[in-house]
Design a protein around this motif. Sequence first.
Motif, short mmCIF file in Angstrom:
data_model
loop_
_atom_site.label_atom_id
_atom_site.label_comp_id
_atom_site.label_asym_id
_atom_site.label_seq_id
_atom_site.Cartn_x
_atom_site.Cartn_y
_atom_site.Cartn_z
N ASP A 144 0.86 -1.17 0.00
CA ASP A 144 0.00 0.00 0.00
C ASP A 144 0.90 1.23 0.00
O ASP A 144 1.67 1.44 0.95
N PRO A 145 0.85 2.05 -1.06
CA PRO A 145 1.76 3.20 -1.12
C PRO A 145 1.45 4.25 -0.05
O PRO A 145 2.28 5.10 0.22
N ARG A 146 0.31 4.16 0.59
CA ARG A 146 -0.04 5.14 1.62
C ARG A 146 0.59 4.83 2.96
O ARG A 146 0.58 5.67 3.85
N LEU A 147 1.12 3.62 3.15
CA LEU A 147 1.69 3.24 4.43
C LEU A 147 3.08 3.85 4.58
O LEU A 147 3.89 3.84 3.65
N PRO A 148 3.38 4.38 5.77
CA PRO A 148 4.74 4.91 6.00
C PRO A 148 5.76 3.79 6.06
O PRO A 148 5.45 2.67 6.46
N GLY A 149 6.96 4.11 5.68
CA GLY A 149 8.03 3.11 5.76
C GLY A 149 8.15 2.25 4.54
O GLY A 149 8.90 1.31 4.52
N GLN A 150 7.45 2.58 3.47
CA GLN A 150 7.56 1.82 2.23
C GLN A 150 7.86 2.79 1.09
O GLN A 150 7.28 3.84 1.01
#
Length: 157
Positions: A144-150
């Motif tokens: 998920d591009p919205r998740l932090p840390g990715q």
Amino acid sequence: MNVAKWLLLAFLALPLAELAAFVALAAAWGFVPALALLIGLSLAGGVILRWAGGHHVQRVRVAMRDGFARQDFTAFSADGPGGLTLLGGLLLAIPGLITGAIGLLVLLVPLWHALGGALGRRPPVASPDGVVDLEPEQWRRVDDPRLPGQNRDGAGR
């Protein structure tokens, strides 16, 4: 015509359709075999309702006794194999060949799930904490591009 009128029309036409189906089967097989099939379907529906309904009532009693502390309302859910078994048993218990045939078709779904489990192809079932364990070939990773840390390639920072 709205949906309620169609349902009322179907509900009123069902006894005529059941009678026509019985007359056609009695003409093809004979009266006694057709009547025996009709009685057998109704008795099978009663047995299924007694067996499955007893388990459903027991689950509701346990849920009410526990006071719904876990907020688990699965005892009241109508979906899944338990609800389909009750619906199939109810349709079988109603005297008629059409409702009996529909009841048998509805009962095939829980039977398919039970046979799949016996043959080792059990469908994934959620555990009480909501986690579903899948085999490696049954899933793929989608970040998920919205998740932090990715970042864009899916690797963490």
